[in-house]
Design a protein around this motif. Structure first.
Motif, mmCIF file in Angstrom:
data_model
loop_
_atom_site.group_PDB
_atom_site.id
_atom_site.type_symbol
_atom_site.label_atom_id
_atom_site.label_comp_id
_atom_site.label_asym_id
_atom_site.label_seq_id
_atom_site.Cartn_x
_atom_site.Cartn_y
_atom_site.Cartn_z
ATOM 1 N N LYS A 1 65.311 -140.202 55.017
ATOM 2 C CA LYS A 1 63.769 -140.017 55.260
ATOM 3 C C LYS A 1 62.918 -139.487 54.364
ATOM 4 N N TYR A 2 63.270 -138.582 53.493
ATOM 5 C CA TYR A 2 62.626 -138.050 52.406
ATOM 6 C C TYR A 2 62.836 -139.286 51.480
ATOM 7 N N LEU B 1 59.543 -141.268 49.603
ATOM 8 C CA LEU B 1 59.268 -141.352 48.197
ATOM 9 C C LEU B 1 58.999 -142.784 47.740
ATOM 10 N N VAL B 2 60.059 -143.508 48.228
ATOM 11 C CA VAL B 2 60.032 -144.876 47.567
ATOM 12 C C VAL B 2 58.854 -145.752 48.116
ATOM 13 N N PRO C 1 52.469 -140.930 52.792
ATOM 14 C CA PRO C 1 53.016 -139.449 53.283
ATOM 15 C C PRO C 1 53.089 -139.585 54.491
ATOM 16 N N ARG C 2 54.036 -138.508 55.125
ATOM 17 C CA ARG C 2 54.176 -138.446 56.481
ATOM 18 C C ARG C 2 53.303 -137.546 57.004
ATOM 19 N N ASP D 1 58.488 -133.899 49.916
ATOM 20 C CA ASP D 1 57.616 -133.773 51.139
ATOM 21 C C ASP D 1 56.411 -133.358 50.655
ATOM 22 N N MET D 2 55.231 -133.894 50.619
ATOM 23 C CA MET D 2 53.957 -133.333 50.297
ATOM 24 C C MET D 2 53.493 -132.097 51.371
ATOM 25 N N ARG D 3 53.871 -132.227 52.547
ATOM 26 C CA ARG D 3 53.452 -131.166 53.726
ATOM 27 C C ARG D 3 53.972 -129.872 53.202
ATOM 28 N N LYS D 4 55.307 -130.076 52.825
ATOM 29 C CA LYS D 4 56.165 -128.812 52.446
ATOM 30 C C LYS D 4 55.668 -128.037 51.067
#
Length: 586
Positions: free
Chosen positions: A377-378, A382-383, A387-388, A422-425
């Motif tokens: 999923k990550y 990225l590809v 953003p999630r 993961d931008m959120r993280k």
């Protein structure tokens, strides 16, 4: 070497054991030849001339066995030669079966379960249990679980002998076991309980419970002969910690019913029905064995009887199988012994292929697959660059907190904080770091340097705290001193009260007064007792044994005082006083 390979091909091993003669039995003539490669047993049948007619039957019969045990063979030798190799294979992850075949009274049950008289008479089952648990304890590299089951087949019906409601009075009370077959042709026994045994003692208790529940009916051949087939199974599963593969193996220990022909047993009624069923199931067993021995037979009639269905793997399947032919060699039973030997010779032709039973633990697989999905999923995020948006779960937040903490504590300049793409993280990590920078760590270790004015103020605070604690300590000391002086006064008052008590029996109020007086004196501003508390306090002080031995049976001071208080407060004290007065008058 055999256990090292993933598959072992070998024929069923067949052993013979001759039962010692009874007191009144006449010996039949037989001889044992220890020739290479296999020893043979020769049985001679004398022609009986008294019959009057010409007898053209053969006189001598010769049978080959893996090993032949004579009348004096001991139980431990039998175990070491026959059962131990099978038990070793089972521990290595292969299936195993040992079954005893022979007529009633030829020593099947003695060989499999053992005799009850002496400890040294233990049979294959208790010795195998002993050996297996012994080996499991020695091997700490794997985690083992063991279960046992005990099935009895009587008149083509299966019964569970390890029913926890136990000790049934008759066979019908036991749970009935039925056979189910799945799409892969695997046999499952429905209603047969699997009881976990963590040590040898538990396993033996289960065996005894099963033996108690066993159906034993009397036939003239043997006063306690079993008219049923019994299968005691030990299931072992082992797993190395951290590994995803589990090994399952099972060991069947089978005590078949007597193989003699009906005419001989001299029975009728329901026993005759029994005998027919027993002979029928052994007949089917024989049919399966004959079919297996024939090279080009495609169909093997396993389904004909319950017995052959249960032992399907043991006969020509994935199993290391061993058979013990038990022989009674007295003249009366020589015919039966010959037919037992013939059966054994057929069994010896069957080839089995034992395979190592390994499978992947599903729970571990699930964990691994979940992790893989997460990683994918990550990568996808990225590809695609999308953003999630969903919120981070509580679990993920905790994980991140841990990661940040270990990252900050790590002194290595090259260490990195890896939270994936993961931008959120990443945002959460920055926010968390900011919080940590703004507030000093509470654990006393200064993680990041602070400015000196802050340090001074914190030192000042610490000083104030110290003063506060000192004050508190002083206050406690004062309280303790007050209590000690009160105690001393109490003791003094108690002595005075005692002397007064001896002078007059009506002085019971003195103690109360003395208590309240002492209270008035010692009412300090730090602590204020109520009368009741003081009473409890005074009564809880001198608790000595009533009569101390050193003073030669006289009561100690504290005890006397307590005794007087007890007498005064006792419900019957008035009556006792009255009686005393009366006694004095008389």
């Amino acid at each position: 070497a055999a256990a090292a390979a993933a598959m072992v091909k070998e024929t069923i091993r067949v052993y013979a054991r001759v039962k010692p003669l009874g007191r009144r039995q006449q010996a039949g003539s037989y001889s044992v030849d220890d020739e290479e490669p296999l020893p043979s047993l020769e049985i001679t049948v004398p022609r009986d001339l008294a019959d009057g007619f010409i007898n053209n039957k053969r006189e001598s019969y010769k049978f080959k066995f893996q090993k032949i045990f004579g009348q004096e063979a001991k139980q431990d030798v039998i175990f070491d030669s026959i059962a131990k190799p099978v038990a070793e294979c089972v521990l290595a992850g292969y299936n195993g079966t040992i079954f005893a075949y022979g007529q009633t009274g030829s020593g099947k049950t003695f060989t499999i379960t053992g005799g009850a008289e002496r400890y040294s008479d233990r049979g294959i089952i208790p010795r195998t249990l002993s050996y297996i648990f012994d080996q499991l304890q020695k091997d700490s590299s794997k985690v083992y679980t063991t279960h046992v089951s005990y099935l009895e087949i009587y008149n083509e019906c299966g019964y569970d002998l390890l029913d926890p409601r136990h000790e049934a009075s008759k066979m019908e009370d036991l749970p009935k076991v039925t056979i189910m077959e799945d799409s892969d042709q695997n046999i499952h026994l429905k209603n047969l309980s699997l009881q976990q045994a963590t040590n040898e003692e538990e396993a033996l208790n289960l065996l005894f419970l099963g033996d108690t529940n066993r159906m034993i009916a009397e036939t003239p051949m043997n006063q306690a002969s079993s008219r049923s087939h019994c299968i005691f199974t030990i299931h072992i599963s082992s797993k190395e910690p951290g590994s995803a593969t589990i090994r399952h193996s099972k060991l069947h220990l089978v005590d078949l019913a007597g193989s003699e022909r009906v005419a001989k047993t001299g029975i009728g009624g329901h026993l005759l029905t029994e005998a027919r069923y027993i002979n029928l199931s052994l007949h089917y067993l024989e049919q399966v064995i004959i079919a297996l021995a024939e090279k080009n037979r495609s169909h093997i009639p396993y389904r004909n009887s319950m017995m052959t269905s249960v032992l399907r793997d043991s006969l020509g399947g994935n199993c290391m199988t061993t058979m013990i032919a038990t022989l009674a060699m007295d003249k009366r039973n020589i015919d039966e012994s010959i037919s037992t030997c013939r059966f054994a010779q057929r069994v010896a032709l069957i080839k089995n292929e034992a395979v190592l039973n390994e499978e992947i633990d599903p729970t571990l697989m699930i964990v691994q697959l979940k992790k893989e999905i997460q990683d994918l999923k990550y990568e996808l995020a990225l590809v695609t660059g999308k953003p999630r948006t969903s919120e981070l779960s509580q679990e993920e937040l905790l994980q991140l907190d841990e990661l940040i903490e270990t990252f900050l504590k790590d002194d290595d300049p090259d260490s990195s904080l890896d939270v994936g793409a993961d931008m959120r993280k990443i945002k959460y990590c920055f926010a968390h770091m900011k919080q940590i920078m703004n507030r000093p760590m509470t654990s006393g270790k200064k993680l990041l340097s602070q400015d000196p004015s802050e340090e001074k103020s914190s030192n000042k605070e610490a000083g104030e705290e110290l003063e506060k604690l000192k004050g508190l300590l002083q206050q406690r000391d004062n309280e303790i001193n007050i209590l000690v002086t009160m105690l001393k006064k109490e003791k003094k008052k108690a002595r005075d009260a005692l002397s007064q008590l001896n002078a007059t029996s009506a002085g019971s109020t003195v103690l109360e007064q003395s208590l309240s007086m002492s209270l008035e004196e010692s009412q300090s501003p730090s602590r204020c007792f109520s009368l009741k508390e003081a009473k409890d306090f005074s009564s809880s002080v001198p608790r000595l044994p009533f009569l101390s031995r050193e003073t030669g049976g006289k009561m100690s001071l504290g005890c006397q005082e307590a005794f007087e208080v007890f007498k005064r407060d006792h419900a019957d004290s008035i009556t006792i006083e009255d009686n005393k007065q009366l006694l004095k008058q008389r």
